[in-house]
Each structure stands twice: as structure tokens, then as C-alpha cells.
Scaffold this motif. Structure first.
Motif, PDB file in Angstrom:
ATOM      1  N   ALA A 219     -10.162   5.333   2.406  1.00  0.00           N
ATOM      2  CA  ALA A 219     -11.344   6.193   2.281  1.00  0.00           C
ATOM      3  C   ALA A 219     -10.975   7.506   1.599  1.00  0.00           C
ATOM      4  CB  ALA A 219     -11.956   6.444   3.649  1.00  0.00           C
ATOM      5  N   CYS A 220     -10.026   8.262   2.194  1.00  0.00           N
ATOM      6  CA  CYS A 220      -9.730   9.583   1.622  1.00  0.00           C
ATOM      7  C   CYS A 220      -8.565   9.541   0.632  1.00  0.00           C
ATOM      8  CB  CYS A 220      -9.440  10.590   2.731  1.00  0.00           C
ATOM      9  SG  CYS A 220      -7.853  10.320   3.552  1.00  0.00           S
ATOM     10  N   GLY A 221      -7.580   8.683   0.877  1.00  0.00           N
ATOM     11  CA  GLY A 221      -6.420   8.577  -0.012  1.00  0.00           C
ATOM     12  C   GLY A 221      -5.380   9.656   0.190  1.00  0.00           C
ATOM     13  N   MET A 222      -5.579  10.546   1.181  1.00  0.00           N
ATOM     14  CA  MET A 222      -4.645  11.674   1.322  1.00  0.00           C
ATOM     15  C   MET A 222      -4.242  11.949   2.767  1.00  0.00           C
ATOM     16  SD  MET A 222      -7.279  14.721   0.337  1.00  0.00           S
ATOM     17  CE  MET A 222      -8.012  13.951  -1.089  1.00  0.00           C
ATOM     18  N   GLY A 223      -4.318  10.950   3.615  1.00  0.00           N
ATOM     19  CA  GLY A 223      -3.779  11.106   4.964  1.00  0.00           C
ATOM     20  C   GLY A 223      -4.714  11.755   5.963  1.00  0.00           C
ATOM     21  N   ALA A 224      -6.004  11.920   5.627  1.00  0.00           N
ATOM     22  CA  ALA A 224      -6.900  12.664   6.507  1.00  0.00           C
ATOM     23  C   ALA A 224      -7.792  11.793   7.390  1.00  0.00           C
ATOM     24  CB  ALA A 224      -7.777  13.594   5.669  1.00  0.00           C
ATOM     25  N   CYS A 225      -8.013  10.528   7.033  1.00  0.00           N
ATOM     26  CA  CYS A 225      -9.062   9.768   7.737  1.00  0.00           C
ATOM     27  C   CYS A 225      -8.531   8.636   8.613  1.00  0.00           C
ATOM     28  CB  CYS A 225     -10.046   9.186   6.728  1.00  0.00           C
ATOM     29  SG  CYS A 225      -9.400   7.777   5.807  1.00  0.00           S
ATOM     30  N   LEU A 226      -7.279   8.278   8.476  1.00  0.00           N
ATOM     31  CA  LEU A 226      -6.631   7.181   9.216  1.00  0.00           C
ATOM     32  C   LEU A 226      -7.152   5.799   8.811  1.00  0.00           C
ATOM     33  CD1 LEU A 226      -6.570   8.679  12.846  1.00  0.00           C
ATOM     34  CD2 LEU A 226      -5.060   9.170  10.920  1.00  0.00           C
ATOM     35  N   GLY A 227      -7.983   5.746   7.768  1.00  0.00           N
ATOM     36  CA  GLY A 227      -8.603   4.478   7.384  1.00  0.00           C
ATOM     37  C   GLY A 227      -7.627   3.449   6.850  1.00  0.00           C
ATOM     38  N   CYS A 228      -6.444   3.879   6.456  1.00  0.00           N
ATOM     39  CA  CYS A 228      -5.511   2.958   5.799  1.00  0.00           C
ATOM     40  C   CYS A 228      -4.333   2.593   6.691  1.00  0.00           C
ATOM     41  CB  CYS A 228      -4.978   3.611   4.533  1.00  0.00           C
ATOM     42  SG  CYS A 228      -4.022   5.096   4.910  1.00  0.00           S
ATOM     43  N   ALA A 229      -4.415   2.936   8.002  1.00  0.00           N
ATOM     44  CA  ALA A 229      -3.246   2.750   8.877  1.00  0.00           C
ATOM     45  C   ALA A 229      -2.925   1.266   9.070  1.00  0.00           C
ATOM     46  CB  ALA A 229      -3.510   3.410  10.220  1.00  0.00           C
ATOM     47  N   VAL A 230      -1.645   0.943   8.986  1.00  0.00           N
ATOM     48  CA  VAL A 230      -1.169  -0.422   9.286  1.00  0.00           C
ATOM     49  C   VAL A 230       0.012  -0.300  10.249  1.00  0.00           C
ATOM     50  CG1 VAL A 230      -1.872  -1.385   7.042  1.00  0.00           C
ATOM     51  CG2 VAL A 230       0.458  -0.505   7.330  1.00  0.00           C
ATOM     52  N   PRO A 231       0.278  -1.355  11.038  1.00  0.00           N
ATOM     53  CA  PRO A 231       1.403  -1.271  11.974  1.00  0.00           C
ATOM     54  C   PRO A 231       2.727  -1.086  11.246  1.00  0.00           C
ATOM     55  CG  PRO A 231      -0.004  -3.162  12.467  1.00  0.00           C
ATOM     56  CD  PRO A 231      -0.455  -2.627  11.144  1.00  0.00           C
ATOM     57  N   GLY A 232       3.562  -0.189  11.799  1.00  0.00           N
ATOM     58  CA  GLY A 232       4.919  -0.014  11.282  1.00  0.00           C
ATOM     59  C   GLY A 232       5.897  -0.803  12.132  1.00  0.00           C
ATOM     60  N   ARG A 233       7.174  -0.688  11.833  1.00  0.00           N
ATOM     61  CA  ARG A 233       8.166  -1.547  12.477  1.00  0.00           C
ATOM     62  C   ARG A 233       8.383  -1.189  13.954  1.00  0.00           C
ATOM     63  NH1 ARG A 233      10.404  -5.722  10.437  1.00  0.00           N
ATOM     64  NH2 ARG A 233      12.098  -6.546  11.636  1.00  0.00           N
ATOM     65  N   ASP A 234       8.287   0.108  14.297  1.00  0.00           N
ATOM     66  CA  ASP A 234       8.626   0.529  15.660  1.00  0.00           C
ATOM     67  C   ASP A 234       7.407   0.589  16.576  1.00  0.00           C
ATOM     68  OD1 ASP A 234       7.272   2.573  14.569  1.00  0.00           O
ATOM     69  OD2 ASP A 234       8.833   4.097  14.811  1.00  0.00           O
ATOM     70  N   GLY A 235       6.306  -0.083  16.210  1.00  0.00           N
ATOM     71  CA  GLY A 235       5.122  -0.085  17.061  1.00  0.00           C
ATOM     72  C   GLY A 235       4.151   1.038  16.737  1.00  0.00           C
ATOM     73  N   SER A 236       4.574   2.008  15.928  1.00  0.00           N
ATOM     74  CA  SER A 236       3.655   3.075  15.524  1.00  0.00           C
ATOM     75  C   SER A 236       2.850   2.594  14.311  1.00  0.00           C
ATOM     76  CB  SER A 236       4.444   4.330  15.161  1.00  0.00           C
ATOM     77  OG  SER A 236       5.273   4.024  14.064  1.00  0.00           O
ATOM     78  N   TYR A 237       1.969   3.477  13.820  1.00  0.00           N
ATOM     79  CA  TYR A 237       1.193   3.130  12.629  1.00  0.00           C
ATOM     80  C   TYR A 237       1.647   3.976  11.449  1.00  0.00           C
ATOM     81  CZ  TYR A 237      -1.925   0.013  15.068  1.00  0.00           C
ATOM     82  OH  TYR A 237      -2.425  -1.064  15.751  1.00  0.00           O
ATOM     83  N   VAL A 238       1.597   3.403  10.265  1.00  0.00           N
ATOM     84  CA  VAL A 238       1.914   4.179   9.058  1.00  0.00           C
ATOM     85  C   VAL A 238       0.664   4.239   8.185  1.00  0.00           C
ATOM     86  CG1 VAL A 238       4.383   3.692   9.011  1.00  0.00           C
ATOM     87  CG2 VAL A 238       2.818   2.109   7.880  1.00  0.00           C
ATOM     88  N   HIS A 239       0.532   5.356   7.467  1.00  0.00           N
ATOM     89  CA  HIS A 239      -0.602   5.512   6.559  1.00  0.00           C
ATOM     90  C   HIS A 239      -0.185   5.033   5.181  1.00  0.00           C
ATOM     91  CE1 HIS A 239      -1.471   8.567   9.692  1.00  0.00           C
ATOM     92  NE2 HIS A 239      -2.602   7.890   9.639  1.00  0.00           N
ATOM     93  N   VAL A 240      -0.864   4.011   4.724  1.00  0.00           N
ATOM     94  CA  VAL A 240      -0.481   3.438   3.428  1.00  0.00           C
ATOM     95  C   VAL A 240      -0.664   4.467   2.311  1.00  0.00           C
ATOM     96  CG1 VAL A 240      -1.029   1.628   1.743  1.00  0.00           C
ATOM     97  CG2 VAL A 240      -0.947   1.086   4.173  1.00  0.00           C
ATOM     98  N   CYS A 241      -1.668   5.350   2.449  1.00  0.00           N
ATOM     99  CA  CYS A 241      -1.926   6.298   1.358  1.00  0.00           C
ATOM    100  C   CYS A 241      -0.861   7.390   1.269  1.00  0.00           C
ATOM    101  CB  CYS A 241      -3.313   6.915   1.500  1.00  0.00           C
ATOM    102  SG  CYS A 241      -3.505   8.011   2.903  1.00  0.00           S
ATOM    103  N   LYS A 242      -0.198   7.718   2.388  1.00  0.00           N
ATOM    104  CA  LYS A 242       0.787   8.810   2.360  1.00  0.00           C
ATOM    105  C   LYS A 242       2.217   8.294   2.424  1.00  0.00           C
ATOM    106  CE  LYS A 242       0.420  13.099   3.436  1.00  0.00           C
ATOM    107  NZ  LYS A 242       0.165  14.399   4.028  1.00  0.00           N
ATOM    108  N   GLU A 243       2.481   7.427   3.421  1.00  0.00           N
ATOM    109  CA  GLU A 243       3.850   6.916   3.566  1.00  0.00           C
ATOM    110  C   GLU A 243       4.104   5.763   2.603  1.00  0.00           C
ATOM    111  OE1 GLU A 243       4.144   7.163   8.212  1.00  0.00           O
ATOM    112  OE2 GLU A 243       2.295   7.832   7.291  1.00  0.00           O
ATOM    113  N   GLY A 244       3.058   5.181   2.063  1.00  0.00           N
ATOM    114  CA  GLY A 244       3.122   4.143   1.041  1.00  0.00           C
ATOM    115  C   GLY A 244       2.441   4.670  -0.202  1.00  0.00           C
TER     116      GLY A 244
END
Ligand SMILES: Cc1cc2nc3c(=O)[nH]c(=O)nc-3n(C[C@H](O)[C@H](O)[C@H](O)COP(=O)(O)OP(=O)(O)OC[C@H]3O[C@@H](n4cnc5c(N)ncnc54)[C@H](O)[C@@H]3O)c2cc1C
Ligand code: FES
Length: 256
Positions: A219-244
Motif C-alpha cells: 500500500a505505502c511502499g515505505m514501511g508505514a502501513c504494515l500491508g506488505c509484512a511476511v513471516p521472517g525466519r525467527d517468527g517475527s514479520y519482515v516488511h517486504v517494502c523496507k527490508e526487501g
């Protein structure tokens, strides 16, 4: 590098098939800041409808301050984009995200793209100094042939696969990887998730580093909306727009 918002002049909007277009815009600030694997957020119309910008990978960078986007018409926003004409202005924001890590790029690299996942790999191929091998797949010859030519034109060794067998190998791109893997130090891939998982599985078995570019809804593309979150390796979520959108495949909790 900083992001900027630019009213960018459209230089060309070339149809490659009835559904796939290559849009070239004059956008010098974004062009100079961009790295392969990054994306821009595009305001697809001059009104506020549709409200949300659409994310597109940077497909290539010209020496003249231009960048190109490769897109397929899949809905309202891309249908509007297909109607854009040279001379029109379009609002771009970017570049965003973490692109491909080119630190070991002096060794041969294998680029693997499926469908519109081929888009970011041309910019990567442009920037890689050493030998590069491109394995590209799409539904059929019409969709794949023009894209394959872009890679061949910049000196990539290209192998092709189509779903219907109309060009290259009849089947899936990971089928072609076994032959290439012994000669490369890393693999960079973008495309449908099953394809990327198949590629990552083979890379892990061969102990070859694999970078994958994810194209989740944004949605935002800049880490503000959480719309792009996917599970990361340690059980947390990563933001594809910022960390990817580019991750090492070992950073993702994929069952390989
Ligand atoms: C980082 C990133 C880079 C991208 N790069 C490209 C690119 O280079 N070329 C390209 O053609 N597309 C790319 N996409 C996908 C592109 O953003 C969508 O196709 C576009 O936003 C669709 O807009 P629309 O208004 O036409 O479709 P909508 O009306 O919004 O949706 C139409 C259909 O497409 C689906 N859809 C929309 N976005 C996505 C998505 N991200 N993944 C899967 N399905 C989706 C919807 O679920 C719906 O079924 C990228 C996406 C991301 C996140
Ligand atoms: S798209 Fe909004 S946080 Fe990633």
C-alpha cells in the motif's frame, strides 16, 4: 540513497504484447539513486482515483537520466498506465527497498526470472560487471521473445523456457538450473513463488547463495502501513517494502 518524488515525462510506452508494456520516463534523480532490485511507487492517474500508488521494479536505467518499467495489465491501475502517451507526465516516488547484494558480483551470476519477475533482472544484468547467465521463463513465445532479446543484447548467455513449449525448454525454469549451477557463485531470482522456492531448494543443495525478490501486495511502499509484512525466519514479520523486496533465501522460513 534518498528517495524523491518526480513528475516525470514519459518518453515512450511501447507495447511488447497486447498486455505487456515497457514504459520509459525521464526521471534523473530517481535514475541516479536507483540500485538493481529497487522499485518505484507510481501514481497511475493524474486524479486521486485510484488513490494508492502501484509498485513497479526498475527494469532498466538509461545513460540519459531515464528509467524503464516493464508492466503487465492485470487490473485498473495497469490499464490506466497502458494508456499513457509520450509527453504525458507521471508522478513517481522512489527508489524504495533493499536491492540485490552485488558484493560478490565479480564471479559469474545466474539470473532467473519468471513472467513479470523478469523485470528487475535486466537492470541487475546491466550493472553486473562479470559473466551472467539468464534463465527466463514465461507462458509462451509472444511474451518471452521480446524480453529475452533485451538480455541477449547486453551480452547475457540466455536460456529460455515456456509453459506451452513454443520457445525454448517446454516446462519450468528450475529444470534448467542443474546444468548452470556448477559454474556460478550466486543466483538472483524473481517470479512466481513456487518457481523461486524450486530455485532456492536447488541452490541450497548445491551450496550456492540465492537472492529472491518478493512481490507482495503493497500500500505505502515505505514501511508505514504494515500491508506488505511476511513471516521472517525467527517468527517475527519482515516488511517486504523496507527490508526487501530482495532477501537471501535463507532469511525466509521456506520449507525447502
Ligand atoms: C516490489 C514490487 C515490484 C513489482 N514490480 C512489478 C513489475 O516490474 N511489473 C509488473 O507488471 N508488476 C509488478 N508488480 C506488481 C504490480 O505492482 C501489480 O501488478 C499492480 O500493482 C497491479 O495494479 P492494478 O491496479 O492493475 O491491479 P489491481 O486492480 O490492484 O489488482 C488486479 C489483480 O492483480 C493482483 N495483484 C495486485 N498486486 C499484486 C502483487 N503485488 N502480487 C500479486 N498479485 C497482485 C490483485 O490481487 C488482483 O487480482 C510489483 C509488485 C511489487 C510489490
Ligand atoms: S507497503 Fe506499507 S509497510 Fe510495506
Amino acid at each position: 540513497m534518498p528517495q524523491s518524488q518526480q513528475q516525470s515525462r514519459i518518453l515512450a510506452n511501447d507495447p511488447l504484447t497486447a498486455e505487456v508494456f515497457r514504459l520509459t520516463v525521464y526521471s534523473p534523480e530517481i535514475a541516479v539513486a536507483a540500485a538493481p532490485g529497487q522499485f518505484v511507487m507510481v501514481q497511475v492517474s493524474s486524479s486521486l482515483d485510484p488513490l494508492l500508488r502501484r509498485p513497479f521494479s526498475i527494469h532498466s536505467r538509461g545513460a540519459d537520466g531515464s528509467i524503464s518499467l516493464l508492466f503487465k495489465v492485470v487490473g485498473r491501475g495497469t490499464a490506466l498506465l497502458a494508456k499513457a502517451r509520450p509527453g504525458d507526465k507521471i508522478d513517481l516516488l522512489g527508489p524504495f527497498g533493499r536491492g540485490f547484494d552485488l558484493s560478490a558480483a565479480e564471479k559469474p551470476v545466474c539470473l532467473i526470472g519468471g513472467g513479470m519477475g523478469i523485470a528487475p533482472l535486466l537492470f541487475l544484468a546491466q550493472e553486473l560487471p562479470g559473466r551472467k547467465h539468464a534463465l527466463l521463463g514465461a507462458r509462451n513465445r509472444d511474451e518471452l521473445a521480446p524480453l529475452a532479446k533485451f538480455f541477449a543484447d547486453i551480452g547475457c548467455a540466455v536460456q529460455l523456457a515456456t509453459d506451452d513449449g513454443s520457445l525454448g525448454h517446454h516446462g519450468f525454469i528450475p529444470d534448467l538450473l542443474d546444468e548452470v549451477l556448477p559454474d556460478v557463485s550466486q543466483v538472483c531470482t524473481c517470479g512466481p513463488s513456487p518457481m523461486m522456492r524450486g530455485v532456492a531448494r536447488k541452490c541450497r543443495a548445491a551450496e550456492v547463495s540465492c537472492q529472491v525478490s518478493l512481490e507482495t501486495h503493497m500500500a505505502c511502499g515505505m514501511g508505514a502501513c504494515l500491508g506488505c509484512a511476511v513471516p521472517g525466519r525467527d517468527g517475527s514479520y519482515v516488511h517486504v517494502c523496507k527490508e526487501g523486496p530482495v532477501f537471501n533465501s535463507e532469511e525466509l522460513p521456506w520449507e525447502l
